[in-house]
Write an enzyme that holds these catalytic residues in place. Structure first.
Site, mmCIF file in Angstrom:
data_model
loop_
_atom_site.group_PDB
_atom_site.id
_atom_site.type_symbol
_atom_site.label_atom_id
_atom_site.label_comp_id
_atom_site.label_asym_id
_atom_site.label_seq_id
_atom_site.Cartn_x
_atom_site.Cartn_y
_atom_site.Cartn_z
ATOM 1 N N SER A 546 0.844 -1.186 0.000
ATOM 2 C CA SER A 546 0.000 0.000 0.000
ATOM 3 C C SER A 546 0.885 1.245 0.000
ATOM 4 O O SER A 546 1.675 1.438 -0.926
ATOM 5 C CB SER A 546 -0.947 -0.034 1.199
ATOM 6 O OG SER A 546 -1.950 0.936 1.098
ATOM 7 N N HIS A 661 -7.959 -5.214 -0.557
ATOM 8 C CA HIS A 661 -6.673 -4.574 -0.285
ATOM 9 C C HIS A 661 -5.728 -5.499 0.477
ATOM 10 O O HIS A 661 -4.513 -5.274 0.496
ATOM 11 C CB HIS A 661 -6.905 -3.285 0.501
ATOM 12 C CG HIS A 661 -5.710 -2.378 0.513
ATOM 13 N ND1 HIS A 661 -4.994 -2.067 -0.623
ATOM 14 C CD2 HIS A 661 -5.091 -1.717 1.531
ATOM 15 C CE1 HIS A 661 -3.998 -1.254 -0.316
ATOM 16 N NE2 HIS A 661 -4.033 -1.043 0.989
#
Length: 686
Positions: A546, A661
């Site tokens: 991320s 995610h």
């Protein structure tokens, strides 16, 4: 160096992007490209002799029935969501506290997600519940298709263990919902055109009554389209019930309103401060210095005051926590009679207990006797009814242990302990510091074999994040131990600026135009590892996900000669378009606005997608992401990999078709993803 800077600037300013088609998540051409890259990566890495046994070992760790079943207590019952080999998608279950104390509790299944997915022929992934408090008999269950942030919401009856026929229901969206009472909700969702912010989150808060169509729900508040989001919630503490609406302006700024008598009354906190009520008190956590009256309160402090008096203009505050250069506030838990502060002291935790004295309005402070190692986690059993709390204790080498404690006492009742998934005896943990480019000392942890030779030949994995005020603390990972330490690797965790290890100042030091400091810190740790003889560039790998993917992408493009391999997970990499992709606009408070020429000027200098060149030599890279990641767009990793391949660089790319995610939707997918990752690292760095 000057020539390199000019090339970066020229490339970054070029509006032409030949790989925009890879942003079409389910586009036919894009999916074909992904399939081709996946086949190459799987064909190479899964054919390695060590891959299959490693994947099986990692899956066995993830599926272990001896893991700690963490619980939340509601209505006197302990609720847990559990996955293992027999429950791939998971079961939501409950037991009593007395049973939970037993080595083998008797669990009652509340909802079987595998059964639900089969019955409805949907790829459901658990996304949590919203509780009707206090001790209500209903919850709102959130279910995600494939693991993304968007979810479907359904009302569930805890007594009948079934969904409520004609109950509250919201279709798939990034909804924000909270109970007001048994028949009323605060709801923010996709109400149609214009109802979402530019970041894709609800900007309208409505009050929705049972039995009425959503279209007729009463509008309570509307935020601006360029705000991040808006939401409503209720403090249901008996005797102190209050309703609030929050306007989230940016990632770090918000307005809070008290809803009273049908009116929204501003709570006059600083815009960048967090605030919440604890019975009659308002607690405020400062991100900046604040001087509401004669006294100046420092950045990172925690304050408390009488809520009603504050709403009438009172400015008398109690300082509950004052940071120092080496300490910061890591968390706050609320029990019936106390606040429990988790404090980071040189990136290690301790716990402080605070009790409010009604007579003089002061607070009694007590250091809680807890193990002085690693990371601690505190969670209240029942903030309304109990002064008991859970304490988790963990570090790199000792499996996590869960204790039950009580306010005012230091005794700890051990409840559960994670098994040892690797033999920790050969290893040792050290904490060092590297001097960054501007002279700042940056701490980092090293986990390695006691017999490690300082000959620069040790395969070493450096992990970092450095953003959003997230602190990286010691943790126990069976996966890291089994896949990396037991294979002879050294593991390094860097506490670089941008994170929250030393509070808001450490985070804000790397915001926006100062982002390069986070990259400099990471690079400094890499150089320090080599200087100590622990490793060398040939044997040093870096990994981050991320925002950490952006970190390793920047390190890759700025100092490629320092590394032997890079693993870049669910990353941000195209900083010219990140704010136009999925939730990216919500992060402009962290990175800046690419449409502002002044802010793009500094983003352009480090945007990895715009700073990779054919004539430079880079270490081998493995990009991993997920098709169903609806937070960080998979186009970042796709486009970076495509550009590097076009330029002739050696790149592997793997995209899971599920997982959101997190990159994976179940234990089998997680085991495969990390088996691919560590197989790649071992191949490159040994």
């Amino acid at each position: 160096m000057q020539q390199f800077a000019e090339e970066c600037s020229k490339e970054a300013g070029n509006p032409h992007d030949p790989y925009l088609w890879l942003e079409e998540i389910d586009g036919e051409q894009a999916r074909a490209w992904v399939a081709g890259r996946n086949a190459e990566s799987e064909g190479e890495l899964e054919s390695r002799p060590g891959f299959a046994p490693l994947r099986e070992r990692l899956k066995a760790i993830l599926d272990s029935r001896e893991k700690i079943p963490y619980v939340g207590v509601h209505g006197g019952l302990c609720y847990n969501f559990w996955r293992d080999a027999d429950h791939v998608r998971g079961i939501w279950r409950r037991t009593t506290l007395a049973q939970y104390r037993q080595p083998e509790p008797q669990w009652e299944t509340v909802l079987d997600l595998d059964e639900l997915a089969r019955f409805e022929n949907e790829n459901w992934v658990w996304a949590g519940v919203a509780w009707l408090e206090p001790h209500g008999d209903r919850v709102l269950v959130s279910l995600s298709r494939g693991g993304g942030d968007a979810h479907e919401m359904r009302e569930f009856d805890l007594d009948a263990c079934s969904f409520v026929a004609d109950g509250f229901f919201l279709p798939e969206a990034k909804s924000d919902v909270a109970w007001i009472d048994r028949d009323t909700l605060f709801v923010g969702t996709d109400f149609g055109p214009g109802s979402l912010t530019e970041s894709g989150y609800p900007r309208i808060v409505k009050e929705w009554r049972r039995g009425t169509p959503l279209e007729s729900a009463l509008t309570v508040y509307e935020a601006r389209e360029d705000d991040l989001a808006a939401s409503g919630h209720k403090d249901s503490t008996p005797g102190f019930e209050r309703e609030f609406v929050q306007r989230q302006i940016g990632f770090y700024t918000s307005e809070l309103f008290l809803r009273r008598g049908g009116q929204l009354v501003p709570v006059p906190k600083p815009l960048d401060a967090n605030a919440f009520t604890v019975r009659g008190q308002l607690v405020i956590e400062l991100r900046s210095d604040w001087q509401p009256g004669a006294l100046l309160y420092p950045q990172g402090a925690l304050l408390a005051t009488d809520f009603e008096r504050f709403m009438q203009g009172g400015l008398d505050f109690q300082l509950l926590f004052t940071p120092t250069p080496e300490t910061s506030l890591d968390g706050v838990a609320v029990t019936r009679g106390a606040l429990l502060l988790t404090i980071l002291d040189k990136v290690k935790n301790r716990v402080v207990e605070l009790r409010h004295v009604d007579g003089d309005g002061g607070w009694q402070r007590r250091e809680v006797a807890v193990p002085g190692m690693g990371a601690l986690g505190v969670a209240a059993l029942d903030p309304d009814e109990s002064d008991e709390f859970f304490l988790t204790v963990t570090d790199f080498l000792h499996p996590t242990t869960l204790y039950l404690m009580r306010v005012g006492e230091d005794g700890r009742e051990p409840l559960k302990a994670m098994p040892a998934f690797f033999d920790a005896h050969p290893y040792t943990v050290g904490q060092h510091a590297a001097r960054s480019q501007d002279g700042t000392m940056v701490p980092y942890f090293v986990v390695m074999n006691r017999d490690t030779k300082l000959d620069g030949a040790n395969p070493t994995l450096l992990y970092g994040y450095g953003g959003f005020e997230v602190a990286l603390k010691p943790f126990y990972s069976g996966l890291t131990g089994a896949a990396w330490l037991d294979a002879g690797g050294i593991y390094v965790l860097a506490n670089i600026r941008g994170g929250g290890e030393f509070g808001p100042r450490w985070h804000q030091a790397a915001l926006k135009q100062h982002r390069q400091r986070a990259f400099d810190d990471f690079i400094a740790v890499a150089e320090d590892l080599a200087a100590r003889g622990l490793t060398s560039p040939r044997h040093l790998g870096i990994m981050g996900g991320s925002n950490g993917g952006l970190l390793v992408g920047a390190a890759l493009t700025q100092r490629p000669e320092l590394f032997g391999a890079v693993v870049c997970q669910v990353p941000l990499l195209d900083m010219r378009r990140y704010h136009e992709l999925l939730a990216g606009a919500s992060w402009m408070g962290e990175y800046g606005d690419p449409d502002d020429p002044a802010e793009w000027s500094y983003l352009a200098r480090y945007s990895p997608y715009h700073n990779v060149f054919a004539h430079r030599h880079y270490p081998r890279v493995l990009f991993t992401t997920s098709t169903r990641d609806d937070r960080v767009h998979p186009g970042h990793a796709r486009k970076m990999a495509a550009r590097m391949l076009e330029q002739g660089h050696d790149v592997l790319y793997w995209e899971n078709t599920e997982g959101g995610h997190a990159g994976a939707a179940d234990n089998a997918q997680t085991a495969r993803m990390y088996a691919l990752t560590y197989t790649f690292l071992l191949e490159q760095l040994r």
